[in-house]
Design an enzyme around this catalytic site. Structure first.
Site, short mmCIF file in Angstrom:
data_model
loop_
_atom_site.label_atom_id
_atom_site.label_comp_id
_atom_site.label_asym_id
_atom_site.label_seq_id
_atom_site.Cartn_x
_atom_site.Cartn_y
_atom_site.Cartn_z
CB CYS A 84 1.84 -5.34 0.72
SG CYS A 84 2.00 -6.21 -0.78
CB CYS A 195 9.50 -7.11 -1.89
SG CYS A 195 8.30 -8.47 -1.46
N1 DGL Z 1 5.30 -8.28 0.07
C1 DGL Z 1 5.00 -7.69 -1.06
C2 DGL Z 1 5.42 -6.32 -1.15
O1 DGL Z 1 5.91 -5.64 -0.27
C3 DGL Z 1 4.94 -8.54 -2.37
C4 DGL Z 1 4.94 -9.83 -2.54
C5 DGL Z 1 3.96 -10.27 -3.79
O2 DGL Z 1 4.51 -10.48 -4.93
O3 DGL Z 1 2.68 -10.71 -3.21
O4 DGL Z 1 5.36 -5.96 -2.54
#
Ligand code: DGL
Length: 269
Positions: A84, A195
């Site tokens: 993430c 993301c």
């Molecule tokens: N999947 C997460 C990232 O790579 C973010 C998604 C969220 O806002 O929770 O930043």
């Protein structure tokens, strides 16, 4: 959960690699990890009950991320991949200090390959508001500033489509078209998916942007780095058999588990 009950308790290398995201997005990184290391055991944890992270405060995301990583390490994970971008920018530096002996790998927007893909390209970086606001991203952007025209594009609201299993629809296409309305699309060369949820909407994005725009994501680089780190720590699993994948989510519904399995099998490239 204690993985020493699920895996051969005496062999550290058999322990799973914990892969963590605010929700189901980190499965795009899990796919890359499986390509790189199919024989490892994985424990995928998505904190969907607390998602989205990208619009929360830094303190809140740090608190949640640290609590989850503490739990993975206590349960016996041999390494942790923070799949993430948002959680990485909020907590990875702190976690590396807290657990110097555990391979802890974060993810960052794949800006370098995008910048190097062409001579002085126009590059848009799609990510959460927090990722784009944090120092980690500013340092990354400073490094490549002279080599490209880099435009950060915060995308609040986009991860929710993927969390709800909506990877293709007119509504999503309209949302993406609106996001890119201010841009002259013919002039764009590359878009960085900063993301881990976004690779799952690559097809819709490519429809909106046109095929002349190349998409870049951070999963493959993170997977290669994870393999390097495990090899350096002599922690690679020595087995010719495929490993196991355990899906875990703070929103423990059957729908979420099914969505995780569906996403793992999507070919988004
Ligand atoms: N999947 C997460 C990232 O790579 C973010 C998604 C969220 O806002 O929770 O930043």
């Amino acid at each position: 959960m204690n993985f020493f009950h699920l895996y051969d308790s005496n062999i550290r290398n058999e322990a799973p690699i914990a892969v963590f995201d605010s929700g189901v997005g980190g499965i795009s990184v899990l796919q890359a990890l499986l390509k790189e290391m199919p024989n490892e055991n994985y424990w995928y944890y998505g904190d969907s009950a607390n998602a989205p992270y990208g619009t929360k405060s830094l303190e809140e995301v740090r608190r949640l991320t640290v609590a989850h990583v503490d739990r993975f390490i206590r349960a016996g994970a041999k390494a942790v991949v923070v799949a993430c971008n948002t959680a990485t920018s909020a907590a990875v530096r702190y976690l590396r200090q807290k657990y110097p002996a555990v391979p802890l790998i974060g993810i960052e927007p794949a800006l370098k390959p995008a910048v190097l893909s062409k001579n002085h390209p126009n590059v848009v970086v799609m990510a959460t508001p927090m990722t784009l606001r944090e120092e980690k991203f500013h340092n990354l952007m400073d490094r490549y500033m002279g080599m490209a025209h880099i435009i950060p594009l915060p995308c609040p609201g986009l991860m929710e489509y993927i969390e709800h299993g909506n990877m293709q629809s007119e509504e999503l296409e309209l949302f993406l078209a609106r996001l890119f309305e201010p841009f002259e699309k013919q002039k764009l060369d590359a878009v960085v998916l900063g993301c881990t949820h976004y690779p799952f909407v690559s097809r819709e994005l490519q429809k909106v942007l046109g095929n002349h725009v190349t998409l870049f994501e951070g999963g493959p680089g993170t997977a290669r780095e994870t393999k390097r780190r495990l090899a350096a720590a002599c922690l690679l699993r020595n087995s010719l058999e495929k490993g196991k994948i355990h899906f875990d989510n703070s929103e423990c519904s059957e729908d979420k588990r099914r969505l995780c399995e569906k996403l793992l099998n999507i070919n988004f490239c």
